[in-house]
Design an enzyme around this catalytic site. Structure first.
Site, PDB file in Angstrom:
ATOM      1  N   GLN A  66       0.761  -1.288  -0.099  1.00  0.00           N
ATOM      2  CA  GLN A  66      -0.130   0.014   0.042  1.00  0.00           C
ATOM      3  C   GLN A  66       0.662   1.271   0.096  1.00  0.00           C
ATOM      4  O   GLN A  66       0.512   2.161  -0.708  1.00  0.00           O
ATOM      5  CB  GLN A  66      -0.957  -0.047   1.210  1.00  0.00           C
ATOM      6  CG  GLN A  66      -1.920   1.210   1.180  1.00  0.00           C
ATOM      7  CD  GLN A  66      -2.767   1.455   2.530  1.00  0.00           C
ATOM      8  OE1 GLN A  66      -3.454   2.501   2.544  1.00  0.00           O
ATOM      9  NE2 GLN A  66      -3.025   0.340   2.943  1.00  0.00           N
ATOM     10  N   GLU A 188       1.184  -1.068   8.222  1.00  0.00           N
ATOM     11  CA  GLU A 188       0.476  -0.262   8.685  1.00  0.00           C
ATOM     12  C   GLU A 188       0.168  -0.082  10.080  1.00  0.00           C
ATOM     13  O   GLU A 188       0.774   1.127  10.868  1.00  0.00           O
ATOM     14  CB  GLU A 188      -1.059  -0.261   7.972  1.00  0.00           C
ATOM     15  CG  GLU A 188      -2.028   0.779   8.688  1.00  0.00           C
ATOM     16  CD  GLU A 188      -1.937   2.141   8.240  1.00  0.00           C
ATOM     17  OE1 GLU A 188      -1.712   2.278   6.962  1.00  0.00           O
ATOM     18  OE2 GLU A 188      -2.006   3.057   9.063  1.00  0.00           O
ATOM     19  N   ASP A 217       0.570   3.676   5.996  1.00  0.00           N
ATOM     20  CA  ASP A 217       0.773   3.253   4.423  1.00  0.00           C
ATOM     21  C   ASP A 217       0.657   4.482   3.682  1.00  0.00           C
ATOM     22  O   ASP A 217       1.329   5.116   2.956  1.00  0.00           O
ATOM     23  CB  ASP A 217       0.116   2.282   4.164  1.00  0.00           C
ATOM     24  CG  ASP A 217       0.557   0.819   4.605  1.00  0.00           C
ATOM     25  OD1 ASP A 217       1.894   0.895   5.053  1.00  0.00           O
ATOM     26  OD2 ASP A 217      -0.135  -0.312   4.676  1.00  0.00           O
ATOM     27  N   GLY A 296      -8.000  20.212  19.523  1.00  0.00           N
ATOM     28  CA  GLY A 296      -7.820  21.468  19.522  1.00  0.00           C
ATOM     29  C   GLY A 296      -8.087  22.417  20.581  1.00  0.00           C
ATOM     30  O   GLY A 296      -8.567  22.043  21.543  1.00  0.00           O
ATOM     31  N   GLY A 297      -8.198  23.858  20.207  1.00  0.00           N
ATOM     32  CA  GLY A 297      -8.566  24.810  21.370  1.00  0.00           C
ATOM     33  C   GLY A 297     -10.092  24.727  21.378  1.00  0.00           C
ATOM     34  O   GLY A 297     -10.677  25.584  22.457  1.00  0.00           O
TER      35      GLY A 297
HETATM   36  N1  COA Z   1      11.819 -10.111  -9.532  1.00  0.00           N
HETATM   37  C1  COA Z   1      12.475 -11.069  -8.558  1.00  0.00           C
HETATM   38  N2  COA Z   1      12.268 -10.742  -7.252  1.00  0.00           N
HETATM   39  C2  COA Z   1      11.728  -9.760  -6.897  1.00  0.00           C
HETATM   40  C3  COA Z   1      10.755  -9.029  -7.950  1.00  0.00           C
HETATM   41  C4  COA Z   1      10.942  -9.158  -9.045  1.00  0.00           C
HETATM   42  N3  COA Z   1      10.271  -8.428  -9.843  1.00  0.00           N
HETATM   43  N4  COA Z   1      10.084  -7.979  -6.960  1.00  0.00           N
HETATM   44  C5  COA Z   1      10.295  -8.441  -5.732  1.00  0.00           C
HETATM   45  N5  COA Z   1      11.299  -9.520  -5.698  1.00  0.00           N
HETATM   46  C6  COA Z   1      11.787  -9.970  -4.433  1.00  0.00           C
HETATM   47  C7  COA Z   1      12.899  -8.983  -3.812  1.00  0.00           C
HETATM   48  O1  COA Z   1      14.017  -9.337  -4.373  1.00  0.00           O
HETATM   49  C8  COA Z   1      12.972  -9.621  -2.095  1.00  0.00           C
HETATM   50  O2  COA Z   1      13.644 -10.635  -2.283  1.00  0.00           O
HETATM   51  P1  COA Z   1      14.787 -11.070  -1.359  1.00  0.00           P
HETATM   52  O3  COA Z   1      14.197 -11.002   0.291  1.00  0.00           O
HETATM   53  O4  COA Z   1      15.151 -12.543  -1.542  1.00  0.00           O
HETATM   54  O5  COA Z   1      15.898 -10.222  -1.455  1.00  0.00           O
HETATM   55  C9  COA Z   1      11.285  -9.913  -2.425  1.00  0.00           C
HETATM   56  O6  COA Z   1      10.782 -10.101  -3.332  1.00  0.00           O
HETATM   57  C10 COA Z   1      10.499  -8.783  -1.602  1.00  0.00           C
HETATM   58  O7  COA Z   1      10.600  -8.804  -0.579  1.00  0.00           O
HETATM   59  P2  COA Z   1      10.048  -7.807   0.781  1.00  0.00           P
HETATM   60  O8  COA Z   1       9.981  -6.656   0.489  1.00  0.00           O
HETATM   61  O9  COA Z   1      10.879  -8.448   1.807  1.00  0.00           O
HETATM   62  O10 COA Z   1       8.458  -8.541   0.868  1.00  0.00           O
HETATM   63  P3  COA Z   1       7.458  -9.098   1.926  1.00  0.00           P
HETATM   64  O11 COA Z   1       6.485  -9.653   1.529  1.00  0.00           O
HETATM   65  O12 COA Z   1       8.444 -10.089   2.592  1.00  0.00           O
HETATM   66  O13 COA Z   1       7.745  -8.075   3.105  1.00  0.00           O
HETATM   67  C11 COA Z   1       6.945  -5.793   3.737  1.00  0.00           C
HETATM   68  C12 COA Z   1       6.558  -6.885   2.871  1.00  0.00           C
HETATM   69  C13 COA Z   1       5.704  -4.548   3.487  1.00  0.00           C
HETATM   70  C14 COA Z   1       6.906  -6.132   5.093  1.00  0.00           C
HETATM   71  C15 COA Z   1       8.310  -5.191   3.295  1.00  0.00           C
HETATM   72  O14 COA Z   1       8.474  -4.817   1.878  1.00  0.00           O
HETATM   73  C16 COA Z   1       8.559  -3.925   4.197  1.00  0.00           C
HETATM   74  O15 COA Z   1       8.934  -3.776   5.275  1.00  0.00           O
HETATM   75  N6  COA Z   1       8.706  -2.817   3.392  1.00  0.00           N
HETATM   76  C17 COA Z   1       8.925  -1.488   3.840  1.00  0.00           C
HETATM   77  C18 COA Z   1       8.126  -1.021   4.678  1.00  0.00           C
HETATM   78  C19 COA Z   1       6.565  -0.795   3.920  1.00  0.00           C
HETATM   79  O16 COA Z   1       6.291  -0.272   2.879  1.00  0.00           O
HETATM   80  N7  COA Z   1       5.611  -1.158   4.572  1.00  0.00           N
HETATM   81  C20 COA Z   1       4.022  -1.145   4.327  1.00  0.00           C
HETATM   82  C21 COA Z   1       3.696  -2.123   3.346  1.00  0.00           C
HETATM   83  S1  COA Z   1       2.054  -1.307   2.648  1.00  0.00           S
END
Ligand code: COA
Length: 475
Positions: A66, A188, A217, A296-297
């Site tokens: 998001q 979030e 988010d 607020g106030g």
């Molecule tokens: N081709 C190949 N690999 C891909 C890819 C593509 N096009 N797009 C994504 N990937 C892989 C990445 O390389 C990564 O792999 P790795 O961990 O082996 O290096 C993986 O997919 C992405 O992982 P990640 O971001 O860790 O996803 P997740 O589902 O485990 O975690 C979150 C999700 C949201 C918790 C995490 O991305 C996060 O903390 N983000 C930052 C904060 C944030 O935006 N949070 C709010 C989300 S609404």
């Protein structure tokens, strides 16, 4: 230590340099005066027909879930060409989350990815990386919200990207900024809790509460969009890109700053506008949850309206703004409160807010929330009806302004989305449906990157843009 003569010498040099730069500024001002600091002449096209605000900006969109998608969707609404890179065969995980229509992209996805193009690329495939390299060279901004370190693990470090394209802005959402939690994955509500919002939301007697508005988010995505536009503006001067980082904890704290204000006020005595004060409940060391107090106030509270027994949203938020106190007294049938020393001044009213709101509620319960809205607004009393999402979805005025927009999707049919909440008088919002997974892969490869048909066929055969064929793998 420098002697007096040396010091004087230095001072005169500094003065001379200052004079010289002042002359330069004057010269610059006079040379650009005629044409607004070097800007093009004002367009003669009618407003709304001079293109979109971010026309010509190309975004390499690596966002998912998001926070990041909110940011790039807003940029797309403003006219940027947003090319969303998704993993072949899988795509943004939200495509399949909270699905309401079988085999169609979820509303979770469609409402956050409108007006974008989708290209599938396996970034861990050598040919996939070749395509990404080409995209990096021709895009202005790379936006991502992977977990900490994921972009680097793909090989797309800041140094790498900056070398390929020094003008590229690399914008990231992370859960936390540098510090003890920088490596954490964050969603979030983690941010709502860590940013101070949850501890200050809810009722004093109850536990902390998260709010339905996605301030962690979507709020951070909005902050990131401002960072990106600012970096684009600075790039006009410097010619180079920069990193833009928005931590979700920081974004939430920014939105909850009035509570940090109150934390500091606590050191100087109780927070008299909190209803807790009127109730004689002592304050602790940290800002308490304030229920529906105004923040607020101007004291305020949520009051029942006619029909509240069966309608969970038959409520109105009522603000007792001091200048209209007399009008409030007249409306609720308490004209003597206008002059009664216990009620006549805001200070006198503070310890009696509970009684005052109970009396106002006796009156609001005789009217529907919309009747209260009409009656109060006619005499400038600020009130807010609690609108359900059903009422918002059906609200004609929100449709007219383009804040709620209906779009048509090839697999799920018509759906409502939130259009651009930011209205620009010379840049109409471009609100379109979300793309299917990989819908624009061929288009981007051929038209944007210039690959020939035979090169595209070769890339397809390599598996860099298509999901691995499971039947072949099993054979
Ligand atoms: N081709 C190949 N690999 C891909 C890819 C593509 N096009 N797009 C994504 N990937 C892989 C990445 O390389 C990564 O792999 P790795 O961990 O082996 O290096 C993986 O997919 C992405 O992982 P990640 O971001 O860790 O996803 P997740 O589902 O485990 O975690 C979150 C999700 C949201 C918790 C995490 O991305 C996060 O903390 N983000 C930052 C904060 C944030 O935006 N949070 C709010 C989300 S609404």
């Amino acid at each position: 230590m420098a002697n007096k003569k040396q010091k004087n010498g230095k001072a005169s040099k500094v003065r001379a340099a200052a004079k010289k730069s002042a002359r330069k500024v004057v010269k610059l001002a006079s040379s650009t005066k005629a044409n607004g600091n070097g800007l093009p002449k004002p367009s003669s096209k009618p407003y709304g027909q001079a293109g979109l605000a971010l026309q010509g900006v190309r975004i390499l969109d690596f966002t998912h879930v998001q926070s990041g998608p909110t940011c790039t969707q807003l940029l797309a609404y403003m006219g940027a060409d947003v090319i969303k890179v998704e993993r072949p065969g899988a795509g943004d995980i939200t495509r399949g989350q909270l699905r309401d229509v079988p085999n169609a992209d979820s509303l979770y996805f469609t409402m956050l990815n409108g007006t974008k193009r989708s290209i599938t690329i396996d970034s861990k495939h050598p040919k996939g990386m070749d395509i990404l390299n080409r995209l990096i060279k021709i895009c202005d901004v790379l936006v991502e919200n992977f977990a900490p370190g994921a972009l680097d693990r793909m090989g797309l470090t800041w140094e790498y990207v900056h070398k390929l394209n020094p003008r590229m802005i690399v914008a990231s959402v992370k859960g936390f900024g540098p510090g003890p939690y920088e490596d954490c994955k964050v969603y979030e509500n983690v941010a709502q809790c860590a940013g101070g919002a949850a501890s200050t939301t809810g009722f004093r007697e109850g536990p902390p509460l998260v709010t339905g508005a996605q301030i962690g988010d979507s709020g951070t995505g909005l902050h990131l969009a401002l960072g990106i536009v600012s970096a684009l503006y600075q790039r006009n001067r410097t010619g180079r890109g920069q990193k833009v980082l928005c931590a979700m904890q920081d974004g939430v704290l920014n939105l909850a700053r009035v509570k940090l204000r109150d934390q500091q006020r606590l050191a100087h005595g109780p927070l008299t506008e909190y209803s807790q004060f009127g109730e004689g409940v002592p304050f602790g060391k940290a800002v308490p949850r304030a229920g529906n107090d105004s923040g607020g106030g101007q004291p305020a509270w949520l009051l029942k309206c006619k029909g509240w027994e069966s309608d969970p949203d038959a409520y109105i938020y009522f603000i007792t703004q001091a200048p209209v106190w007399g009008a409030i007294c007249d409306l609720i049938g308490e004209p003597t409160w206008k002059t009664d020393p216990d009620y006549a001044t805001p200070k006198a009213r503070l310890p009696r807010l509970k009684k005052i709101f109970a009396r106002i509620e006796d009156w609001t319960m005789t009217k529907t929330k919309f009747e209260v809205m009409d009656i109060c607004n006619a005499v400038d009393i600020p009130v807010g009806p609690i609108l359900s999402m059903k009422e918002i979805a059906e609200d004609e005025s929100l449709r007219k302004t383009g804040t709620v927009v209906e779009v048509d999707h090839p697999t799920r049919g018509k759906y409502l989305t939130v259009g651009n909440p930011i209205k620009l008088s010379d840049s109409p919002a471009k609100v379109e449906r979300s793309p299917l997974l990989g819908e624009h892969t061929d288009e981007v490869l051929s038209k944007v990157l210039g690959y020939s048909a035979s090169q595209i066929a070769e890339i397809k055969a390599s598996g860099a843009i298509t999901a691995p064929d499971k039947s072949k793998a099993a054979a």
